[in-house]
Write an enzyme that holds these catalytic residues in place. Structure first.
Site, short mmCIF file in Angstrom:
data_model
loop_
_atom_site.label_atom_id
_atom_site.label_comp_id
_atom_site.label_asym_id
_atom_site.label_seq_id
_atom_site.Cartn_x
_atom_site.Cartn_y
_atom_site.Cartn_z
N CYS A 43 0.69 -1.22 -0.16
CA CYS A 43 -0.29 0.14 0.00
C CYS A 43 0.97 1.23 0.38
CB CYS A 43 -0.92 -0.36 1.45
SG CYS A 43 -2.12 -1.11 1.31
N1 LIG Z 1 -2.75 -5.90 1.98
C1 LIG Z 1 -3.00 -4.74 2.59
O1 LIG Z 1 -2.37 -5.08 3.78
C2 LIG Z 1 -4.38 -4.20 1.44
C3 LIG Z 1 -4.42 -3.42 2.35
C4 LIG Z 1 -5.96 -2.08 1.93
C5 LIG Z 1 -5.39 -2.66 0.52
N2 LIG Z 1 -4.89 -3.57 -0.30
C6 LIG Z 1 -5.45 -3.37 -1.44
O2 LIG Z 1 -6.24 -3.91 -1.32
C7 LIG Z 1 -5.88 -4.76 -2.70
C8 LIG Z 1 -5.64 -7.04 -2.98
O3 LIG Z 1 -4.27 -6.08 -1.93
P1 LIG Z 1 -4.31 -7.99 -1.59
O4 LIG Z 1 -3.06 -7.88 -0.31
O5 LIG Z 1 -4.87 -8.43 -0.76
O6 LIG Z 1 -2.97 -8.53 -1.94
P2 LIG Z 1 -2.32 -10.23 -2.74
O7 LIG Z 1 -1.73 -10.70 -3.16
O8 LIG Z 1 -2.25 -10.48 -0.95
O9 LIG Z 1 -3.44 -11.10 -2.75
C9 LIG Z 1 -4.41 -10.92 -4.46
C10 LIG Z 1 -4.77 -12.57 -4.87
O10 LIG Z 1 -5.01 -12.37 -5.56
C11 LIG Z 1 -4.69 -13.49 -6.93
N3 LIG Z 1 -4.49 -12.72 -8.37
C12 LIG Z 1 -4.55 -12.77 -8.88
N4 LIG Z 1 -5.33 -11.75 -10.20
C13 LIG Z 1 -6.16 -12.73 -10.27
C14 LIG Z 1 -7.55 -12.53 -11.02
N5 LIG Z 1 -7.27 -11.83 -11.67
N6 LIG Z 1 -8.53 -13.60 -10.92
C15 LIG Z 1 -8.66 -14.06 -9.20
N7 LIG Z 1 -6.94 -13.56 -8.34
C16 LIG Z 1 -6.99 -13.29 -8.77
C17 LIG Z 1 -3.80 -13.59 -6.10
O11 LIG Z 1 -3.24 -15.28 -7.13
C18 LIG Z 1 -3.85 -13.60 -4.88
O12 LIG Z 1 -4.17 -14.42 -3.91
C19 LIG Z 1 -5.13 -4.90 -3.38
O13 LIG Z 1 -5.43 -2.87 -4.81
C20 LIG Z 1 -4.68 -3.59 -2.64
O14 LIG Z 1 -4.20 -2.17 -2.66
C21 LIG Z 1 -4.53 -4.31 0.22
#
Ligand SMILES: NC(=O)c1ccc[n+]([C@@H]2O[C@H](COP(=O)([O-])OP(=O)(O)OC[C@H]3O[C@@H](n4cnc5c(N)ncnc54)[C@H](O)[C@@H]3O)[C@@H](O)[C@H]2O)c1
Length: 404
Positions: free
Chosen positions: A260
């Site tokens: 983030c």
């Molecule tokens: N990690 C955090 O603390 C956090 C906090 C707030 C917001 N976010 C936002 O949330 C979003 C997701 O982040 P995250 O940390 O959960 O990511 P992550 O990498 O932990 O998880 C994403 C998942 O999506 C899967 N994926 C990718 N492409 C895909 C598709 N086409 N279909 C299905 N699955 C797919 C991946 O295999 C992975 O398991 C981002 O936009 C991030 O900026 C993250």
């Protein structure tokens, strides 16, 4: 709200957290492209800190949750939550390729109208000008989907704030979408904050993390100024922190990490530039934080006779923050490069991460120099101090070490 059939697309930090809460009230399919994660989840094993395997196991056994790599399993869901990565490309510009692939999956597989909620972080206008048109473009049949945004605020590893008690912003593209979004989240979130448009929610999310990035850069600059003046930066911050209003304390560090804080401000800077505003302040904050590892390597060299050439340097803690195994965008990586560039023999030790970039965590001992980037609770200060005759601490948690 009546029990919904919910597809959560992406079972990572955000998606699995949502799935765990939503499956207490709804029927959830957790869709992810990674077959290893999906198999693990269907065996009741969570890969995310803060999501208890017991909760996943219980949801799988009760039939309220299953994970799948089969995109046709999202067909027939009446709520779809998008939770996939929104990283930067090689030019540090927004990379919406994951969002695009999800829009294709939704377009090609939905068999009826749904409420589609984006939780992935992106710039203002993403829901309206990118997600909706992309889903419509990929849809074989025309459905009257509703679209909404509810940016995620989960802080992995944090126990005092969770999905239930963290205020959640939301807004739909239509009043109906807004109402349905509120009804959905109100089943597992106590504090919902409606805003007037999706763009406000999208911008607020980016600004929250930009605020952190800028303030961390400011305090990192103060750390450099304080050192040059022979003043203890942390004591200065403690002193400033006694002011009961108008000041918020941030701590100096080796930089920012995770998905983030190093990423979201660049989404804001990019959309600003496209709108004709140069986001100089945001960009400079990013540079200051990215330069911290070089500054730290230079300080360590100076303290060690002007050079670290040939010295065994151990980087302690490569996760981007304490007590999680997440190494995304970790400043430890830039620090390792900076120390390598100065000729040091660099290894790393982190019992929480264990394996990273194909190498295993080294023992916490036998170094000439140790430098602490992240201090997990399971690693004691005593162990760190014993690991090398000279220890540089960027965290302010290891008493007796040389401090940033
Ligand atoms: N990690 C955090 O603390 C956090 C906090 C707030 C917001 N976010 C936002 O949330 C979003 C997701 O982040 P995250 O940390 O959960 O990511 P992550 O990498 O932990 O998880 C994403 C998942 O999506 C899967 N994926 C990718 N492409 C895909 C598709 N086409 N279909 C299905 N699955 C797919 C991946 O295999 C992975 O398991 C981002 O936009 C991030 O900026 C993250």
């Amino acid at each position: 709200m009546i029990r919904s059939k919910v597809a959560v697309i992406g079972q990572g930090y955000v998606g699995l957290t949502i799935s765990a809460f939503a499956s207490k009230h709804h029927q959830v399919v957790g869709f992810d492209l990674d077959p290893r994660i999906v198999a693990q989840l269907n065996n009741g094993v969570s890969h995310i800190e803060g999501v208890d395997s017991k909760d996943i196991e219980k949801a799988v056994n009760s039939g309220s949750y299953f994970a799948s790599t089969n995109s046709s399993d999202i067909a027939g869901c009446n709520v779809v939550v998008i939770a996939v990565p929104t990283p930067l490309d090689n030019d540090r510009k927004p990379d919406l390729s994951f969002i695009d692939s999800v829009c294709k999956i939704i377009g090609e597989n939905m068999t009826g109208p749904a409420l589609i909620i984006n939780e992935s972080t992106s710039f203002p206008g993403t829901l309206r000008n990118y997600i909706k048109p992309a889903i419509e473009k990929y849809s074989k049949q025309k459905f009257d989907h509703q679209y909404a945004i509810s940016p995620e605020r989960v802080d992995p590893g944090r126990e005092d704030f969770n999905q239930k008690n963290t205020p959640r912003l939301y807004a739909g593209l239509t009043p109906d979408a807004t109402t349905r979004t509120r009804d959905f989240y109100s089943t597992f979130c106590d504090n919902l904050v409606e805003v007037s448009s999706p763009e406000i929610a999208e911008a607020a999310k980016l600004f929250e993390n930009t605020f952190r990035q800028v303030n961390i850069a400011l305090v990192n600059e103060l750390a450099q100024i304080s050192h040059a003046l022979g003043i203890d930066v942390r004591e200065t911050l403690d002193a400033a922190g006694t002011k009961p209003y108008g000041f918020m304390k941030f701590q100096p560090s080796a930089g920012v990490g995770g998905h983030c804080i190093p990423v979201d401000p660049s989404y804001l800077a990019d959309v600003a530039e496209k709108a004709g505003v140069e986001a100089t302040f945001i960009k400079r904050a990013n540079e200051v934080n990215l330069d911290m590892p070089k500054y730290i390597a230079g300080r360590i060299a100076k303290d060690n006779g002007g050079s670290v050439k040939g010295k065994k340097v151990l980087v302690v803690g490569v996760a981007y923050k304490p007590n999680v195994a997440d190494t995304r965008e970790t400043p430890a990586e830039l620090l390792i490069h900076a120390l390598h560039d100065l000729g040091a023999e660099v290894s790393w030790s982190d019992p929480v991460v264990e394996s990273w970039h194909g190498s295993k965590s080294s023992p916490l001992s036998g170094a000439d120099i140790s430098v602490v980037v992240t201090k997990h609770d399971v690693v004691s200060s005593e162990e760190i101090l014993m690991s090398a005759p000279y220890v540089f601490d960027t965290t302010g948690k290891v008493n007796g070490a040389t401090r940033l």
